[in-house]
Design an enzyme around this catalytic site. Structure first.
Site: not given
Lengths: 255, 94
Positions: A86, A210, A212
Site C-alpha cells: 500500500c 494488504h 498482512e
C-alpha cells in the site's frame, strides 16, 4: 529468515505486519526506524501501509528521502528482497525502485473492502508457493491506488511476467477490453487491472492490497472460519525463497 | 524573489478530480466548459533576489527531484521579483 518492518511517521500497518511475521509465521522480526540507515542484516525489508508524512505533496514523496530509504535502495541494489504494501508500494514507486506511480482512485473515494486478485506469475521470490491463476481474497484500503505507467512499461512488465497480481472477478475473469467499465472488480481504475508489480531485478515487489490483513487465522476465522489466509502465501513464498537460496549457497560451499 | 511553480497531471493521465469539477460546472449550467484539469500551485520564497541561470537550474532540479513526479506530472515555473527584502530593482521576470 529475518524480517525488518520500517516505521515512518504516519505508518499504521507496521505493527500488524510485524505481528503476522513474528507471531503467526514465527520468524525473527525487527522494527526499523525511518531515521536509521541500519537494516540490521535482515533478509527482507517490508515497507508497510499507512500515511507516511501525512501523504503531503504526493503519497510516499517525502518518505523516499528518509535515511532508511538510502539503506533500502542499497539493499535492493545488492539483490536483497523488498516488499512494499500500500503506502510502501507508493514509496517504492516514488523512490524509483518500481516503475509507474499511484494516483487518486478513479471514483475519488477511499476504498476499504475485500478484493479478489488473480496470481499472474509464480517464478519469483514473492508468489512462488501459489499456482498461476489462483484467485486470492485480500482487502484493500486506499484513496490513491490507481496504478499508472506508460504503455511501453506495461508491455515490458507483461513480457517479463513482472505483473504478479491483478484485480479480477471472484471467478478469476477480467474484462477483455481495457476501456470497458471494470468498476465491478477493479477498485481504483488501475491500468490493466494491475494490483502489484515487481522490478526488473526481480527482488522488489509492491502491491496495494494488504496481505498482512489476510494472514492471521484468529481474525479470518471470524467470518465463518472458511476463509483462507491468502495473504500468508506472499510471506511464506518469500521465506521459502530465502531458505532455498541459503540451502543452495551452503551446498555450493560444501562442494 | 519567489518562484511560482505550476504542476499539472500529464496529458493522458487520468484526472478524476478535474472530471468531477467539470461535471459540477455543467450541472450549474456552465456548458461552455469543455474540460477541467486540476494541478498544484506552489510559491517558493528565496533568501535573496538572485535570478540567474543557477537559480533556474536549482528550481528545475527541485521540481524534478521532489515537487513533481515525472511519471504522472509536468511542471513549469517562473521567477518573480515580488518586492521582498533582497530583491533588487525590477528586472525582467522569467
Amino acid at each position: 529468515m529475518k524480517w525488518g518492518v520500517v516505521t515512518f511517521p504516519g505508518s499504521n500497518d507496521d505493527r500488524d505486519t510485524a505481528h503476522v511475521l513474528r507471531s503467526v509465521l514465527g520468524h525473527e522480526t525487527v522494527a526499523l526506524w525511518h531515521k536509521s540507515a541500519d537494516l540490521q542484516g535482515v533478509d527482507c525489508v517490508v515497507l508497510p501501509g499507512g500515511f507516511s508524512y501525512g501523504d503531503y505533496l504526493r503519497c510516499g514523496a517525502i518518505a523516499r528521502f528518509s535515511p532508511i530509504m538510502g539503506a533500502v535502495a542499497r539493499h535492493a541494489a545488492g539483490g536483497g528482497l523488498v516488499l512494499g504494501i500500500c503506502n510502501g508500494f507508493q514509496v517504492l514507486c516514488e523512490a524509483g525502485l518500481l516503475p509507474g506511480a499511484l494516483v487518486r482512485n478513479r471514483d475519488l473515494r477511499f476504498v476499504c473492502r475485500d478484493v479478489t486478485l488473480r496470481v499472474e506469475s509464480i517464478s519469483n521470490p514473492f508468489t512462488n508457493l501459489a499456482f498461476a491463476g489462483d484467485v486470492w481474497r485480500i482487502p484493500v484500503k486506499h484513496g490513491e491506488g490507481c496504478y499508472v505507467a506508460d504503455p511501453a512499461t506495461l508491455d515490458e512488465m507483461e513480457r517479463e511476467a513482472r505483473i504478479l497480481v491483478r484485480y479480477c472477478r471472484p471467478d478469476g475473469s477480467r474484462a477483455r477490453d481495457e476501456s470497458a467499465d471494470r468498476s465491478d472488480y477493479n477498485p481504483n481504475g488501475s491500468a490493466r487491472d494491475v494490483a502489484g508489480v515487481m522490478n526488473a531485478g526481480r527482488n522488489v515487489f509492491g502491491l496495494m492490497p494488504h496481505p498482512e490483513h489476510a494472514a492471521d487465522p484468529a481474525i479470518l476465522g471470524a467470518e465463518g472460519g472458511r476463509r483462507r489466509a491468502d495473504g500468508m502465501r506472499i510471506f511464506q513464498s518469500i521465506a521459502h525463497w530465502v531458505d532455498q537460496r541459503r540451502e543452495q549457497a551452503s551446498a555450493g560451499s560444501m562442494r | 524573489m519567489i518562484a511560482r511553480v505550476v504542476i499539472m497531471p500529464k496529458r493522458g493521465v487520468l484526472d478524476p478530480q478535474g472530471k468531477a469539477i467539470c461535471s459540477s460546472l455543467h450541472a450549474m449550467g456552465y456548458d461552455e466548459v469543455d474540460d477541467v484539469r486540476m494541478g498544484k500551485f506552489l510559491e517558493l520564497r528565496f533568501v535573496d533576489g538572485a535570478a540567474g541561470e543557477e537559480r533556474v537550474a536549482r528550481v528545475k532540479s527541485m521540481c524534478e527531484r521532489l515537487l513533481a513526479n515525472g511519471v504522472i506530472e509536468d511542471f513549469r515555473f517562473e521567477l518573480v521579483d515580488d518586492g521582498s527584502p533582497g530583491d533588487g530593482p525590477r528586472g525582467p521576470a522569467r
